[in-house]
Design a protein around this motif. Structure first.
Motif, PDB file in Angstrom:
ATOM      1  N   PHE A 160       9.186 -13.988  10.359  1.00  0.00           N
ATOM      2  CA  PHE A 160       8.163 -14.698  11.007  1.00  0.00           C
ATOM      3  C   PHE A 160       8.370 -14.735  12.467  1.00  0.00           C
ATOM      4  CE2 PHE A 160       8.612 -16.172   6.709  1.00  0.00           C
ATOM      5  CZ  PHE A 160       7.576 -15.863   6.097  1.00  0.00           C
ATOM      6  N   SER A 161       7.795 -14.101  13.097  1.00  0.00           N
ATOM      7  CA  SER A 161       7.645 -14.379  14.811  1.00  0.00           C
ATOM      8  C   SER A 161       6.969 -15.233  15.346  1.00  0.00           C
ATOM      9  CB  SER A 161       7.520 -12.896  15.312  1.00  0.00           C
ATOM     10  OG  SER A 161       6.198 -12.480  14.986  1.00  0.00           O
ATOM     11  N   GLU A 162       5.750 -15.858  14.749  1.00  0.00           N
ATOM     12  CA  GLU A 162       4.937 -16.670  15.221  1.00  0.00           C
ATOM     13  C   GLU A 162       4.754 -17.771  14.352  1.00  0.00           C
ATOM     14  OE1 GLU A 162       3.538 -16.679  18.359  1.00  0.00           O
ATOM     15  OE2 GLU A 162       4.345 -14.711  18.544  1.00  0.00           O
ATOM     16  N   GLU A 171       1.953 -17.366  11.526  1.00  0.00           N
ATOM     17  CA  GLU A 171       2.342 -16.554  10.266  1.00  0.00           C
ATOM     18  C   GLU A 171       3.231 -17.411   9.411  1.00  0.00           C
ATOM     19  OE1 GLU A 171       4.907 -13.833  12.199  1.00  0.00           O
ATOM     20  OE2 GLU A 171       3.340 -12.594  13.070  1.00  0.00           O
ATOM     21  N   TRP A 172       4.190 -18.318   9.742  1.00  0.00           N
ATOM     22  CA  TRP A 172       4.922 -19.227   8.973  1.00  0.00           C
ATOM     23  C   TRP A 172       3.834 -20.129   8.025  1.00  0.00           C
ATOM     24  CZ3 TRP A 172       9.162 -19.843   6.260  1.00  0.00           C
ATOM     25  CH2 TRP A 172       9.698 -20.861   5.808  1.00  0.00           C
ATOM     26  N   ARG A 173       2.876 -20.768   8.780  1.00  0.00           N
ATOM     27  CA  ARG A 173       1.782 -21.666   8.335  1.00  0.00           C
ATOM     28  C   ARG A 173       1.200 -20.839   7.143  1.00  0.00           C
ATOM     29  NH1 ARG A 173      -3.022 -22.448   8.101  1.00  0.00           N
ATOM     30  NH2 ARG A 173      -3.606 -20.887   9.656  1.00  0.00           N
ATOM     31  N   ARG A 174       0.670 -19.769   7.335  1.00  0.00           N
ATOM     32  CA  ARG A 174       0.008 -19.020   6.403  1.00  0.00           C
ATOM     33  C   ARG A 174       0.835 -18.801   5.187  1.00  0.00           C
ATOM     34  NH1 ARG A 174      -2.087 -16.481  10.830  1.00  0.00           N
ATOM     35  NH2 ARG A 174      -0.872 -14.737  10.664  1.00  0.00           N
ATOM     36  N   LEU A 183       7.479 -27.904   9.024  1.00  0.00           N
ATOM     37  CA  LEU A 183       8.081 -28.475  10.018  1.00  0.00           C
ATOM     38  C   LEU A 183       9.508 -27.854  10.413  1.00  0.00           C
ATOM     39  CD1 LEU A 183       7.312 -32.428   9.513  1.00  0.00           C
ATOM     40  CD2 LEU A 183       6.481 -30.943  11.327  1.00  0.00           C
ATOM     41  N   GLY A 184       9.617 -27.155   9.117  1.00  0.00           N
ATOM     42  CA  GLY A 184      11.135 -26.593   9.374  1.00  0.00           C
ATOM     43  C   GLY A 184      10.974 -25.463  10.433  1.00  0.00           C
ATOM     44  N   TRP A 185       9.941 -24.866  10.942  1.00  0.00           N
ATOM     45  CA  TRP A 185       9.481 -23.957  11.915  1.00  0.00           C
ATOM     46  C   TRP A 185      10.263 -24.585  13.232  1.00  0.00           C
ATOM     47  CZ3 TRP A 185       8.379 -19.016  12.572  1.00  0.00           C
ATOM     48  CH2 TRP A 185       8.280 -18.493  13.612  1.00  0.00           C
ATOM     49  N   ILE A 186      10.190 -25.903  13.339  1.00  0.00           N
ATOM     50  CA  ILE A 186      10.735 -26.654  14.379  1.00  0.00           C
ATOM     51  C   ILE A 186      12.012 -26.957  14.435  1.00  0.00           C
ATOM     52  CG2 ILE A 186      10.479 -28.657  15.685  1.00  0.00           C
ATOM     53  CD1 ILE A 186       7.188 -28.726  15.031  1.00  0.00           C
TER      54      ILE A 186
END
Length: 168
Positions: free
Chosen positions: A4-6, A9-12, A40-43
């Motif tokens: 995932f680069s954005e 994308e992660w949310r979807r 929240l793991g993206w952060i």
């Protein structure tokens, strides 16, 4: 391997891992908490570990609801309930969409034949260090598939058009 680069994308991807809308609200709430923590793991990657624990708690609630009355109280544990899914309720890899799609096996992690089993993971996170180690790839998807399997009869017998009150 999915990358995932954005953040969107992660949310979807994470939202797409939701459980069936006809599953009872209490399980929906617990599983959505896991999804929120995964988001929240993206952060902060450490938050994924909390999401894993939340997912396993949703699974534990599921197996207690679906199989708890089938195992004597003194022998009832998360591990015993998961094993019951395989030994009595007929779960095998062919019933796990993630495994059908990607190959491999998950049954040993459900029954405890492979380690760390799902119950060992839950116990380690709940009673040990919840942030120990790296996140486990595919755990949320596996838990989703197991919850959907456990409620398959419930889902099949839900009235046409029925959705959880949370989704209405």
């Amino acid at each position: 391997m999915i990358q995932f680069s954005e953040p969107d994308e992660w949310r979807r991807f994470i939202v797409g891992l939701g459980i069936d809308a006809r599953i009872p609200d209490i399980v929906q709430l617990k599983f959505r908490r896991a999804q929120a923590l995964y988001l929240l793991g993206w952060i902060d990657l450490d938050v994924l570990k909390a999401g894993e624990l939340a997912a396993l708690i949703a699974l534990e609630l599921t197996v207690m609801d679906r199989y708890g009355d089938k195992i004597p109280k003194k022998k009832r544990s998360f591990a015993a309930l998961l094993k019951h899914m395989v030994d009595v309720d007929g779960l095998d890899d062919a019933h796990i969409p993630m495994i059908v799609r990607t190959g491999g096996t998950a049954i040993g992690f459900v029954t405890g034949a492979s380690e760390p089993s799902l119950s060992q993971r839950r116990n380690g996170m709940a009673h040990g260090d919840p942030f120990d180690g790296l996140p486990v790839g595919g755990l949320l998807e596996l838990v989703r598939d197991l919850i959907n399997y456990a409620y398959r009869d419930f889902i099949a017998n839900a009235p046409v058009g029925h959705r959880s009150a949370l989704l209405a």
